[in-house]
Design a protein around this motif. Structure first.
Motif, PDB file in Angstrom:
ATOM      1  N   VAL A   1       1.072  -0.834   0.180  1.00 48.15           N
ATOM      2  CA  VAL A   1      -0.071  -0.452  -0.222  1.00 48.15           C
ATOM      3  C   VAL A   1       0.569   1.197  -0.004  1.00 48.15           C
ATOM      4  CG1 VAL A   1      -1.454   1.824   1.170  1.00 48.15           C
ATOM      5  CG2 VAL A   1      -1.547  -1.541   0.847  1.00 48.15           C
TER       6      VAL A   1
ATOM      7  N   LEU B   1       0.784   3.974  -2.805  1.00 49.17           N
ATOM      8  CA  LEU B   1       0.754   5.406  -2.083  1.00 49.17           C
ATOM      9  C   LEU B   1       2.076   6.373  -3.613  1.00 49.17           C
ATOM     10  CD1 LEU B   1      -0.769   5.085   1.031  1.00 49.17           C
ATOM     11  CD2 LEU B   1      -1.824   5.863  -0.735  1.00 49.17           C
TER      12      LEU B   1
ATOM     13  N   ILE C   1       1.596   6.405  -6.577  1.00 51.04           N
ATOM     14  CA  ILE C   1       0.519   7.306  -7.057  1.00 51.04           C
ATOM     15  C   ILE C   1       0.603   9.354  -7.282  1.00 51.04           C
ATOM     16  CG2 ILE C   1      -1.897   8.276  -6.252  1.00 51.04           C
ATOM     17  CD1 ILE C   1      -2.146   5.232  -5.963  1.00 51.04           C
ATOM     18  N   ILE C   2       1.598   9.136  -6.020  1.00 45.26           N
ATOM     19  CA  ILE C   2       1.929  10.746  -6.170  1.00 45.26           C
ATOM     20  C   ILE C   2       2.806  11.342  -6.408  1.00 45.26           C
ATOM     21  CG2 ILE C   2       3.472  12.334  -4.389  1.00 45.26           C
ATOM     22  CD1 ILE C   2       1.647  10.581  -1.475  1.00 45.26           C
TER      23      ILE C   2
END
Length: 80
Positions: A66, A70, A73-74
């Protein structure tokens, strides 16, 4: 599961062993090093796989996955 027994009187600890073997080694230690004192201390437990190595907890793997998702994605959001 494997177990490590710690002496309650000194810094002695058993290696990671089966519960019965670790308990016996702790008793042997008390008989030799601390005669007349009841065995005390504490016991650590750990999960091990069939090769005797510690297994990585499934939850820890999920948390890492996870976290990496993240980060990706950032990073993708900042590229735009």
């Amino acid at each position: 599961m494997v177990y490590r027994f710690w002496c309650g009187e000194c810094g002695f600890k058993t290696p990671w062993l089966a519960e019965s073997e670790g308990a016996q080694r702790q008793l042997d230690h008390y008989k030799k090093q601390h005669p007349g004192i009841l065995a005390g201390g504490h016991v650590e437990t750990a999960r091990r796989n069939s090769q005797g190595r510690r297994r990585i907890d499934g939850r820890a793997c999920l948390e890492v996955a996870v976290f990496l998702a993240l980060v990706l994605i950032i990073a993708a959001a900042y590229r735009r």
